[in-house]
Scaffold this motif. Structure first.
Motif, PDB file in Angstrom:
ATOM      1  N   SER A  84       0.795  -1.222   0.000  1.00 56.20           N
ATOM      2  CA  SER A  84       0.000   0.000   0.000  1.00 56.20           C
ATOM      3  C   SER A  84       0.828   1.273   0.000  1.00 56.20           C
ATOM      4  O   SER A  84       1.908   1.330   0.582  1.00 56.20           O
ATOM      5  CB  SER A  84      -0.929   0.002   1.210  1.00 56.20           C
ATOM      6  OG  SER A  84      -1.755   1.152   1.198  1.00 56.20           O
ATOM      7  N   THR A  85       0.257   2.306  -0.635  1.00 58.15           N
ATOM      8  CA  THR A  85       0.787   3.660  -0.491  1.00 58.15           C
ATOM      9  C   THR A  85       0.103   4.360   0.691  1.00 58.15           C
ATOM     10  O   THR A  85       0.263   5.553   0.876  1.00 58.15           O
ATOM     11  CB  THR A  85       0.576   4.478  -1.778  1.00 58.15           C
ATOM     12  OG1 THR A  85      -0.820   4.448  -2.123  1.00 58.15           O
ATOM     13  CG2 THR A  85       1.380   3.898  -2.934  1.00 58.15           C
ATOM     14  N   ASN A  87      -3.538   4.215   1.935  1.00 56.27           N
ATOM     15  CA  ASN A  87      -4.983   4.106   2.153  1.00 56.27           C
ATOM     16  C   ASN A  87      -5.475   2.665   2.208  1.00 56.27           C
ATOM     17  O   ASN A  87      -6.327   2.322   3.035  1.00 56.27           O
ATOM     18  CB  ASN A  87      -5.743   4.874   1.074  1.00 56.27           C
ATOM     19  CG  ASN A  87      -5.745   6.363   1.349  1.00 56.27           C
ATOM     20  OD1 ASN A  87      -5.847   6.783   2.495  1.00 56.27           O
ATOM     21  ND2 ASN A  87      -5.609   7.163   0.302  1.00 56.27           N
ATOM     22  N   THR A  88      -4.948   1.826   1.334  1.00 57.21           N
ATOM     23  CA  THR A  88      -5.339   0.416   1.378  1.00 57.21           C
ATOM     24  C   THR A  88      -4.940  -0.199   2.711  1.00 57.21           C
ATOM     25  O   THR A  88      -5.713  -0.966   3.308  1.00 57.21           O
ATOM     26  CB  THR A  88      -4.685  -0.358   0.218  1.00 57.21           C
ATOM     27  OG1 THR A  88      -5.146   0.190  -1.017  1.00 57.21           O
ATOM     28  CG2 THR A  88      -5.048  -1.840   0.262  1.00 57.21           C
ATOM     29  N   GLY A 187      -3.714   5.230 -10.023  1.00 58.35           N
ATOM     30  CA  GLY A 187      -2.457   4.684  -9.517  1.00 58.35           C
ATOM     31  C   GLY A 187      -2.280   3.307 -10.128  1.00 58.35           C
ATOM     32  O   GLY A 187      -1.677   3.124 -11.181  1.00 58.35           O
ATOM     33  N   ASN A 188      -2.889   2.304  -9.470  1.00 60.68           N
ATOM     34  CA  ASN A 188      -2.929   0.960 -10.041  1.00 60.68           C
ATOM     35  C   ASN A 188      -4.017   0.803 -11.100  1.00 60.68           C
ATOM     36  O   ASN A 188      -4.118  -0.223 -11.752  1.00 60.68           O
ATOM     37  CB  ASN A 188      -3.176  -0.071  -8.947  1.00 60.68           C
ATOM     38  CG  ASN A 188      -1.906  -0.418  -8.206  1.00 60.68           C
ATOM     39  OD1 ASN A 188      -0.897  -0.743  -8.827  1.00 60.68           O
ATOM     40  ND2 ASN A 188      -1.934  -0.327  -6.891  1.00 60.68           N
ATOM     41  N   ALA A 189      -4.890   1.794 -11.200  1.00 60.82           N
ATOM     42  CA  ALA A 189      -6.024   1.798 -12.127  1.00 60.82           C
ATOM     43  C   ALA A 189      -7.126   0.824 -11.740  1.00 60.82           C
ATOM     44  O   ALA A 189      -7.993   0.497 -12.548  1.00 60.82           O
ATOM     45  CB  ALA A 189      -5.569   1.555 -13.568  1.00 60.82           C
ATOM     46  N   ASN A 191      -9.488   1.515  -9.464  1.00 61.52           N
ATOM     47  CA  ASN A 191     -10.731   2.272  -9.323  1.00 61.52           C
ATOM     48  C   ASN A 191     -11.265   2.719 -10.683  1.00 61.52           C
ATOM     49  O   ASN A 191     -12.480   2.717 -10.906  1.00 61.52           O
ATOM     50  CB  ASN A 191     -10.504   3.474  -8.398  1.00 61.52           C
ATOM     51  CG  ASN A 191     -11.721   3.837  -7.578  1.00 61.52           C
ATOM     52  OD1 ASN A 191     -12.576   2.974  -7.295  1.00 61.52           O
ATOM     53  ND2 ASN A 191     -11.823   5.098  -7.194  1.00 61.52           N
ATOM     54  N   THR A 317     -10.800  10.897  -3.935  1.00 58.53           N
ATOM     55  CA  THR A 317     -10.668   9.560  -3.372  1.00 58.53           C
ATOM     56  C   THR A 317     -10.353   9.491  -1.885  1.00 58.53           C
ATOM     57  O   THR A 317     -10.697   8.506  -1.230  1.00 58.53           O
ATOM     58  CB  THR A 317      -9.551   8.839  -4.143  1.00 58.53           C
ATOM     59  OG1 THR A 317      -8.459   9.768  -4.329  1.00 58.53           O
ATOM     60  CG2 THR A 317     -10.036   8.375  -5.506  1.00 58.53           C
TER      61      THR A 317
HETATM   62  N1  F0G Z   1      -6.459   8.122  -4.714  1.00 56.18           N
HETATM   63  C1  F0G Z   1      -6.034   7.703  -3.515  1.00 56.18           C
HETATM   64  C2  F0G Z   1      -6.250   8.609  -2.351  1.00 56.18           C
HETATM   65  C3  F0G Z   1      -5.416   6.447  -3.379  1.00 56.18           C
HETATM   66  O1  F0G Z   1      -5.002   6.050  -2.183  1.00 56.18           O
HETATM   67  C4  F0G Z   1      -5.222   5.644  -4.523  1.00 56.18           C
HETATM   68  C5  F0G Z   1      -4.571   4.351  -4.424  1.00 56.18           C
HETATM   69  C6  F0G Z   1      -5.689   6.124  -5.744  1.00 56.18           C
HETATM   70  C7  F0G Z   1      -6.304   7.360  -5.808  1.00 56.18           C
HETATM   71  C8  F0G Z   1      -5.544   5.358  -7.003  1.00 56.18           C
HETATM   72  O2  F0G Z   1      -6.418   4.276  -7.074  1.00 56.18           O
HETATM   73  O3  F0G Z   1      -4.777   2.480  -7.457  1.00 56.18           O
HETATM   74  O4  F0G Z   1      -7.198   2.136  -7.912  1.00 56.18           O
HETATM   75  O5  F0G Z   1      -5.823   3.598  -9.373  1.00 56.18           O
HETATM   76  N2  F0G Z   1      -4.003   3.936  -3.366  1.00 56.18           N
HETATM   77  C9  F0G Z   1      -3.474   2.590  -3.188  1.00 56.18           C
HETATM   78  C10 F0G Z   1      -3.136   2.347  -1.736  1.00 56.18           C
HETATM   79  C11 F0G Z   1      -2.388   2.223  -4.135  1.00 56.18           C
HETATM   80  O6  F0G Z   1      -2.283   1.495  -1.439  1.00 56.18           O
HETATM   81  O7  F0G Z   1      -3.724   2.983  -0.874  1.00 56.18           O
HETATM   82  P1  F0G Z   1      -6.046   3.043  -8.007  1.00 56.18           P
END
Ligand code: F0G
Length: 355
Positions: A84-85, A87-88, A187-189, A191, A317
Protein backbone atom coordinates in the motif's frame (compact mmCIF):
# COMPACT_ATOMS: atom_id res chain seq x y z
CA UNK A 1 -34.35 5.92 12.17
CA UNK A 2 -32.89 3.92 9.30
CA UNK A 3 -29.20 4.27 8.58
CA UNK A 4 -27.14 3.41 5.50
CA UNK A 5 -26.04 -0.21 5.95
CA UNK A 6 -22.86 -0.37 3.84
CA UNK A 7 -22.45 -1.41 0.23
CA UNK A 8 -22.79 -5.18 0.68
CA UNK A 9 -26.23 -4.84 2.24
CA UNK A 10 -27.34 -1.95 0.03
CA UNK A 11 -26.25 -3.64 -3.24
CA UNK A 12 -26.50 -7.26 -2.16
CA UNK A 13 -28.32 -8.35 -5.34
CA UNK A 14 -25.57 -6.88 -7.55
CA UNK A 15 -22.61 -8.47 -5.74
CA UNK A 16 -21.49 -12.02 -5.00
CA UNK A 17 -22.99 -11.98 -1.52
CA UNK A 18 -24.90 -15.02 -0.25
CA UNK A 19 -26.23 -16.26 3.09
CA UNK A 20 -22.81 -17.89 3.54
CA UNK A 21 -21.06 -14.49 3.38
CA UNK A 22 -20.29 -13.00 6.79
CA UNK A 23 -20.70 -9.31 6.02
CA UNK A 24 -17.87 -7.26 7.51
CA UNK A 25 -18.95 -3.64 7.30
CA UNK A 26 -18.21 -0.28 8.86
CA UNK A 27 -21.07 1.40 6.98
CA UNK A 28 -18.99 2.39 3.93
CA UNK A 29 -20.48 3.97 0.78
CA UNK A 30 -23.46 6.29 0.54
CA UNK A 31 -21.01 9.18 0.12
CA UNK A 32 -22.23 12.62 -0.96
CA UNK A 33 -22.24 13.75 -4.59
CA UNK A 34 -21.63 17.46 -4.04
CA UNK A 35 -22.52 20.08 -6.67
CA UNK A 36 -19.50 22.34 -7.23
CA UNK A 37 -20.77 25.66 -8.65
CA UNK A 38 -17.29 27.18 -8.43
CA UNK A 39 -15.89 24.49 -10.73
CA UNK A 40 -18.93 24.79 -13.00
CA UNK A 41 -18.25 28.53 -13.29
CA UNK A 42 -14.59 27.89 -14.11
CA UNK A 43 -15.33 25.32 -16.83
CA UNK A 44 -18.82 25.89 -18.21
CA UNK A 45 -19.71 22.29 -17.37
CA UNK A 46 -22.06 21.01 -14.63
CA UNK A 47 -19.60 19.70 -12.08
CA UNK A 48 -20.22 17.31 -9.17
CA UNK A 49 -17.71 15.97 -6.67
CA UNK A 50 -18.05 12.41 -5.33
CA UNK A 51 -16.50 12.82 -1.89
CA UNK A 52 -15.00 9.45 -1.03
CA UNK A 53 -13.13 10.91 1.92
CA UNK A 54 -16.46 10.46 3.75
CA UNK A 55 -15.95 6.69 3.98
CA UNK A 56 -15.19 5.16 7.43
CA UNK A 57 -11.39 5.19 7.08
CA UNK A 58 -11.41 8.30 4.89
CA UNK A 59 -10.95 6.80 1.44
CA UNK A 60 -12.74 4.89 -1.34
CA UNK A 61 -10.76 1.77 -0.42
CA UNK A 62 -13.44 0.87 2.15
CA UNK A 63 -15.91 -0.06 -0.61
CA UNK A 64 -13.53 -2.68 -1.92
CA UNK A 65 -12.27 -3.73 1.48
CA UNK A 66 -15.71 -4.62 2.91
CA UNK A 67 -16.08 -7.02 -0.02
CA UNK A 68 -12.52 -8.39 0.05
CA UNK A 69 -12.48 -8.97 3.81
CA UNK A 70 -15.99 -10.45 3.85
CA UNK A 71 -15.06 -12.91 1.08
CA UNK A 72 -11.72 -13.70 2.73
CA UNK A 73 -13.52 -14.56 5.99
CA UNK A 74 -16.11 -16.56 4.03
CA UNK A 75 -13.21 -18.60 2.62
CA UNK A 76 -11.75 -19.15 6.09
CA UNK A 77 -8.84 -16.69 5.96
CA UNK A 78 -7.23 -15.83 9.30
CA UNK A 79 -4.81 -13.30 7.82
CA UNK A 80 -4.79 -10.90 4.90
CA UNK A 81 -1.91 -9.05 3.27
CA UNK A 82 -1.59 -5.97 1.09
CA UNK A 83 0.97 -3.61 -0.37
CA UNK A 84 0.00 0.00 0.00
CA UNK A 85 0.79 3.66 -0.49
CA UNK A 86 -1.24 4.16 2.70
CA UNK A 87 -4.98 4.11 2.15
CA UNK A 88 -5.34 0.42 1.38
CA UNK A 89 -3.30 -0.41 4.49
CA UNK A 90 -5.49 1.84 6.67
CA UNK A 91 -8.64 0.23 5.29
CA UNK A 92 -7.34 -3.36 5.46
CA UNK A 93 -6.22 -2.88 9.06
CA UNK A 94 -9.60 -1.43 10.09
CA UNK A 95 -11.76 -4.09 8.41
CA UNK A 96 -9.47 -6.90 9.59
CA UNK A 97 -9.75 -5.52 13.13
CA UNK A 98 -13.55 -5.53 12.84
CA UNK A 99 -13.49 -9.12 11.56
CA UNK A 100 -11.03 -10.24 14.24
CA UNK A 101 -8.34 -11.35 11.80
CA UNK A 102 -4.78 -10.17 11.13
CA UNK A 103 -3.79 -7.67 8.44
CA UNK A 104 -0.17 -7.56 7.30
CA UNK A 105 0.61 -4.37 5.41
CA UNK A 106 3.70 -3.60 3.36
CA UNK A 107 4.43 0.06 2.71
CA UNK A 108 7.31 1.93 1.06
CA UNK A 109 9.59 3.24 3.81
CA UNK A 110 9.10 6.94 4.54
CA UNK A 111 6.75 7.39 1.60
CA UNK A 112 3.28 7.20 3.13
CA UNK A 113 1.40 10.06 4.75
CA UNK A 114 1.44 10.28 8.56
CA UNK A 115 -2.34 10.03 8.93
CA UNK A 116 -2.42 6.76 7.02
CA UNK A 117 0.55 5.32 8.90
CA UNK A 118 -1.17 6.11 12.20
CA UNK A 119 -4.38 4.44 11.01
CA UNK A 120 -2.61 1.17 10.21
CA UNK A 121 -0.91 1.26 13.62
CA UNK A 122 -4.09 2.27 15.49
CA UNK A 123 -5.97 -0.71 14.03
CA UNK A 124 -3.11 -3.02 15.02
CA UNK A 125 -2.00 -3.90 11.51
CA UNK A 126 1.27 -5.81 11.17
CA UNK A 127 3.00 -2.88 9.52
CA UNK A 128 6.26 -3.48 7.68
CA UNK A 129 8.15 -0.70 5.95
CA UNK A 130 9.95 -1.94 2.85
CA UNK A 131 13.13 -0.29 1.59
CA UNK A 132 11.70 0.12 -1.87
CA UNK A 133 8.71 1.66 -3.63
CA UNK A 134 5.06 0.54 -3.88
CA UNK A 135 5.76 -1.67 -6.88
CA UNK A 136 8.37 -3.61 -4.86
CA UNK A 137 5.85 -3.98 -2.00
CA UNK A 138 3.21 -5.39 -4.35
CA UNK A 139 5.64 -7.92 -5.86
CA UNK A 140 6.46 -9.18 -2.36
CA UNK A 141 2.81 -9.27 -1.21
CA UNK A 142 1.79 -11.26 -4.30
CA UNK A 143 4.57 -13.76 -3.76
CA UNK A 144 3.77 -14.18 -0.07
CA UNK A 145 0.07 -14.77 -0.85
CA UNK A 146 1.08 -17.40 -3.38
CA UNK A 147 3.31 -19.38 -1.01
CA UNK A 148 1.89 -18.77 2.47
CA UNK A 149 -1.58 -18.99 4.11
CA UNK A 150 -2.37 -15.31 3.72
CA UNK A 151 -5.08 -13.78 1.52
CA UNK A 152 -4.16 -10.89 -0.84
CA UNK A 153 -6.50 -7.87 -0.61
CA UNK A 154 -4.91 -5.55 -3.17
CA UNK A 155 -7.06 -4.57 -6.14
CA UNK A 156 -5.62 -7.47 -8.17
CA UNK A 157 -8.20 -9.32 -6.05
CA UNK A 158 -11.42 -8.99 -8.07
CA UNK A 159 -13.52 -8.67 -4.89
CA UNK A 160 -11.97 -5.22 -4.42
CA UNK A 161 -13.07 -4.07 -7.87
CA UNK A 162 -16.54 -5.51 -7.27
CA UNK A 163 -16.99 -3.52 -4.06
CA UNK A 164 -15.63 -0.34 -5.61
CA UNK A 165 -17.99 -0.46 -8.61
CA UNK A 166 -20.82 0.53 -6.21
CA UNK A 167 -19.64 4.15 -6.33
CA UNK A 168 -20.81 4.33 -9.95
CA UNK A 169 -24.20 2.89 -8.90
CA UNK A 170 -24.58 5.72 -6.38
CA UNK A 171 -23.67 8.40 -8.95
CA UNK A 172 -26.24 7.05 -11.41
CA UNK A 173 -28.89 6.88 -8.71
CA UNK A 174 -28.41 10.55 -7.80
CA UNK A 175 -28.08 11.92 -11.35
CA UNK A 176 -30.70 9.50 -12.72
CA UNK A 177 -28.23 8.72 -15.52
CA UNK A 178 -24.48 8.42 -16.02
CA UNK A 179 -22.53 11.67 -16.35
CA UNK A 180 -20.99 12.67 -19.68
CA UNK A 181 -17.45 12.74 -18.33
CA UNK A 182 -15.92 11.12 -15.26
CA UNK A 183 -12.59 12.37 -13.84
CA UNK A 184 -10.58 10.11 -11.54
CA UNK A 185 -7.05 9.70 -10.12
CA UNK A 186 -5.11 6.68 -11.35
CA UNK A 187 -2.46 4.68 -9.52
CA UNK A 188 -2.93 0.96 -10.04
CA UNK A 189 -6.02 1.80 -12.13
CA UNK A 190 -8.20 -0.46 -10.01
CA UNK A 191 -10.73 2.27 -9.32
CA UNK A 192 -10.76 3.43 -12.96
CA UNK A 193 -11.58 -0.18 -13.82
CA UNK A 194 -14.21 -0.43 -11.08
CA UNK A 195 -16.15 2.68 -12.15
CA UNK A 196 -16.12 1.52 -15.75
CA UNK A 197 -17.58 -1.80 -14.63
CA UNK A 198 -20.20 -0.10 -12.46
CA UNK A 199 -21.31 2.24 -15.23
CA UNK A 200 -21.36 -0.64 -17.73
CA UNK A 201 -23.65 -2.63 -15.47
CA UNK A 202 -25.94 0.39 -15.07
CA UNK A 203 -26.13 0.72 -18.85
CA UNK A 204 -27.02 -2.99 -19.19
CA UNK A 205 -29.77 -2.83 -16.57
CA UNK A 206 -31.21 0.41 -17.98
CA UNK A 207 -30.28 2.63 -15.05
CA UNK A 208 -28.16 4.72 -17.39
CA UNK A 209 -28.53 5.56 -21.08
CA UNK A 210 -24.81 5.93 -21.80
CA UNK A 211 -21.29 5.31 -20.55
CA UNK A 212 -19.35 8.35 -19.36
CA UNK A 213 -16.01 8.97 -20.98
CA UNK A 214 -13.54 7.90 -18.28
CA UNK A 215 -10.76 10.48 -17.85
CA UNK A 216 -7.94 9.16 -15.64
CA UNK A 217 -5.01 11.22 -14.34
CA UNK A 218 -1.56 10.29 -13.12
CA UNK A 219 1.12 12.51 -11.62
CA UNK A 220 3.61 13.58 -14.28
CA UNK A 221 6.50 11.94 -12.42
CA UNK A 222 4.70 8.59 -12.31
CA UNK A 223 2.56 8.33 -15.40
CA UNK A 224 3.19 4.92 -16.99
CA UNK A 225 -0.27 4.75 -18.57
CA UNK A 226 0.41 8.04 -20.34
CA UNK A 227 3.94 7.19 -21.49
CA UNK A 228 3.10 3.56 -22.21
CA UNK A 229 6.05 2.17 -20.28
CA UNK A 230 6.89 1.22 -16.68
CA UNK A 231 8.35 4.06 -14.59
CA UNK A 232 11.23 2.55 -12.57
CA UNK A 233 11.54 5.40 -10.08
CA UNK A 234 8.15 7.12 -9.82
CA UNK A 235 8.14 10.49 -8.05
CA UNK A 236 5.31 12.80 -6.94
CA UNK A 237 4.14 14.60 -3.81
CA UNK A 238 0.84 12.73 -4.34
CA UNK A 239 2.21 9.72 -2.46
CA UNK A 240 -1.01 7.72 -2.84
CA UNK A 241 -0.45 7.41 -6.59
CA UNK A 242 3.34 7.11 -6.63
CA UNK A 243 3.13 3.92 -8.69
CA UNK A 244 5.29 3.04 -11.70
CA UNK A 245 3.80 -0.29 -12.77
CA UNK A 246 -0.02 -0.29 -12.37
CA UNK A 247 -1.45 -3.67 -11.38
CA UNK A 248 -4.57 -3.20 -13.52
CA UNK A 249 -2.72 -1.95 -16.61
CA UNK A 250 -4.48 -4.17 -19.16
CA UNK A 251 -7.93 -3.69 -17.59
CA UNK A 252 -7.37 0.07 -17.65
CA UNK A 253 -6.50 0.09 -21.34
CA UNK A 254 -9.63 -1.95 -22.05
CA UNK A 255 -11.74 0.47 -19.98
CA UNK A 256 -10.32 3.48 -21.80
CA UNK A 257 -11.08 1.83 -25.12
CA UNK A 258 -14.63 0.93 -24.07
CA UNK A 259 -15.52 4.42 -22.80
CA UNK A 260 -13.62 6.46 -25.40
CA UNK A 261 -11.61 7.59 -22.39
CA UNK A 262 -8.34 9.35 -21.78
CA UNK A 263 -5.22 9.23 -19.60
CA UNK A 264 -3.43 12.47 -18.78
CA UNK A 265 -0.42 13.54 -16.71
CA UNK A 266 -0.51 16.44 -14.25
CA UNK A 267 2.46 18.26 -12.67
CA UNK A 268 2.71 18.36 -8.88
CA UNK A 269 2.26 22.14 -8.66
CA UNK A 270 -0.99 21.85 -10.65
CA UNK A 271 -2.16 19.17 -8.21
CA UNK A 272 -1.50 21.44 -5.23
CA UNK A 273 -3.18 24.40 -6.95
CA UNK A 274 -6.26 22.23 -7.61
CA UNK A 275 -6.25 21.12 -3.96
CA UNK A 276 -6.33 24.79 -2.89
CA UNK A 277 -9.16 25.60 -5.34
CA UNK A 278 -11.27 22.69 -4.09
CA UNK A 279 -10.67 23.60 -0.44
CA UNK A 280 -11.24 27.34 -0.83
CA UNK A 281 -13.99 27.48 -3.43
CA UNK A 282 -15.96 24.27 -2.86
CA UNK A 283 -15.26 23.56 0.81
CA UNK A 284 -14.01 20.03 0.23
CA UNK A 285 -10.59 19.11 1.67
CA UNK A 286 -8.86 16.20 -0.04
CA UNK A 287 -5.40 14.71 -0.15
CA UNK A 288 -3.16 15.67 -3.09
CA UNK A 289 -3.77 12.45 -5.09
CA UNK A 290 -7.50 13.18 -5.01
CA UNK A 291 -7.07 16.76 -6.16
CA UNK A 292 -5.69 15.46 -9.45
CA UNK A 293 -9.30 14.91 -10.57
CA UNK A 294 -9.87 18.66 -10.22
CA UNK A 295 -6.55 19.49 -11.87
CA UNK A 296 -7.48 17.14 -14.71
CA UNK A 297 -10.86 18.80 -15.22
CA UNK A 298 -9.30 22.28 -15.30
CA UNK A 299 -6.58 21.14 -17.72
CA UNK A 300 -9.04 19.43 -20.08
CA UNK A 301 -11.42 22.42 -19.95
CA UNK A 302 -8.54 24.79 -20.71
CA UNK A 303 -7.62 22.60 -23.69
CA UNK A 304 -11.21 22.81 -24.97
CA UNK A 305 -12.13 19.19 -24.35
CA UNK A 306 -14.98 19.72 -21.86
CA UNK A 307 -18.19 20.58 -23.74
CA UNK A 308 -20.28 23.43 -22.30
CA UNK A 309 -23.09 22.14 -20.10
CA UNK A 310 -21.75 18.58 -19.97
CA UNK A 311 -22.27 16.72 -16.73
CA UNK A 312 -18.90 16.02 -15.09
CA UNK A 313 -18.35 13.86 -12.01
CA UNK A 314 -15.01 14.06 -10.19
CA UNK A 315 -14.09 11.28 -7.79
CA UNK A 316 -12.05 12.68 -4.95
CA UNK A 317 -10.67 9.56 -3.37
CA UNK A 318 -9.23 10.44 0.05
CA UNK A 319 -9.73 12.89 2.92
CA UNK A 320 -7.43 15.89 3.31
CA UNK A 321 -6.81 15.10 6.98
CA UNK A 322 -4.81 12.02 5.99
CA UNK A 323 -1.97 14.16 4.65
CA UNK A 324 -2.53 17.68 6.01
CA UNK A 325 1.01 19.04 5.58
CA UNK A 326 0.30 20.42 2.09
CA UNK A 327 -2.40 22.77 3.35
CA UNK A 328 0.15 24.34 5.67
CA UNK A 329 2.27 25.58 2.77
CA UNK A 330 1.60 28.57 0.54
CA UNK A 331 1.62 28.45 -3.25
CA UNK A 332 5.25 29.62 -3.27
CA UNK A 333 6.27 26.77 -0.97
CA UNK A 334 6.81 28.69 2.26
CA UNK A 335 5.24 27.65 5.57
CA UNK A 336 1.91 29.15 6.59
CA UNK A 337 2.32 30.95 9.90
CA UNK A 338 -0.98 31.60 11.69
CA UNK A 339 -1.26 35.05 13.26
CA UNK A 340 -0.73 35.26 17.02
CA UNK A 341 -2.07 38.11 19.18
CA UNK A 342 -2.81 38.64 22.85
CA UNK A 343 -6.15 37.60 24.39
CA UNK A 344 -7.67 40.97 23.64
CA UNK A 345 -10.82 41.85 21.67
CA UNK A 346 -9.51 45.04 20.10
CA UNK A 347 -6.27 43.36 19.01
CA UNK A 348 -8.24 40.58 17.27
CA UNK A 349 -10.61 43.12 15.72
CA UNK A 350 -7.60 45.03 14.47
CA UNK A 351 -6.07 41.98 12.82
CA UNK A 352 -9.43 41.10 11.21
CA UNK A 353 -9.83 44.66 9.94
CA UNK A 354 -13.13 45.04 11.82
CA UNK A 355 -14.13 48.59 12.68
N1 F0G B 1 -6.46 8.12 -4.71
C1 F0G B 1 -6.03 7.70 -3.52
C2 F0G B 1 -6.25 8.61 -2.35
C3 F0G B 1 -5.42 6.45 -3.38
O1 F0G B 1 -5.00 6.05 -2.18
C4 F0G B 1 -5.22 5.64 -4.52
C5 F0G B 1 -4.57 4.35 -4.42
C6 F0G B 1 -5.69 6.12 -5.74
C7 F0G B 1 -6.30 7.36 -5.81
C8 F0G B 1 -5.54 5.36 -7.00
O2 F0G B 1 -6.42 4.28 -7.07
O3 F0G B 1 -4.78 2.48 -7.46
O4 F0G B 1 -7.20 2.14 -7.91
O5 F0G B 1 -5.82 3.60 -9.37
N2 F0G B 1 -4.00 3.94 -3.37
C9 F0G B 1 -3.47 2.59 -3.19
C10 F0G B 1 -3.14 2.35 -1.74
C11 F0G B 1 -2.39 2.22 -4.13
O6 F0G B 1 -2.28 1.50 -1.44
O7 F0G B 1 -3.72 2.98 -0.87
P1 F0G B 1 -6.05 3.04 -8.01
Amino acid sequence: AKQWRGVLHEYRDRLDVTDATPIVTLGEGGTPLIPAPALSARTGARVFVKYEGMNPTGSFKDRGMTMAISKAVEHGAKAVICASTGNTSASAAAYAAHAGITAAVLVPEGKIAMGKLSQAIAHNGELIQIQGNFDDCLDIARELAEHYPVHLVNSVNNDRIEGQKTAAFEVVEVLEDAPDLHFIPVGNAGNYTAYTRGYSEELERGGATKLPRMFGFQAAGSAPLVSGSVVKHPETIASAIRIGNPASWELALAAREKTDGYFGAIEDDQILEAQRILSREVGVFVEPASAISVAGLLERAEAGHVPAGSVCVLTVTGHGLKDPQWALRTADGSDVTPTVVGADVSEVAGVLGLR
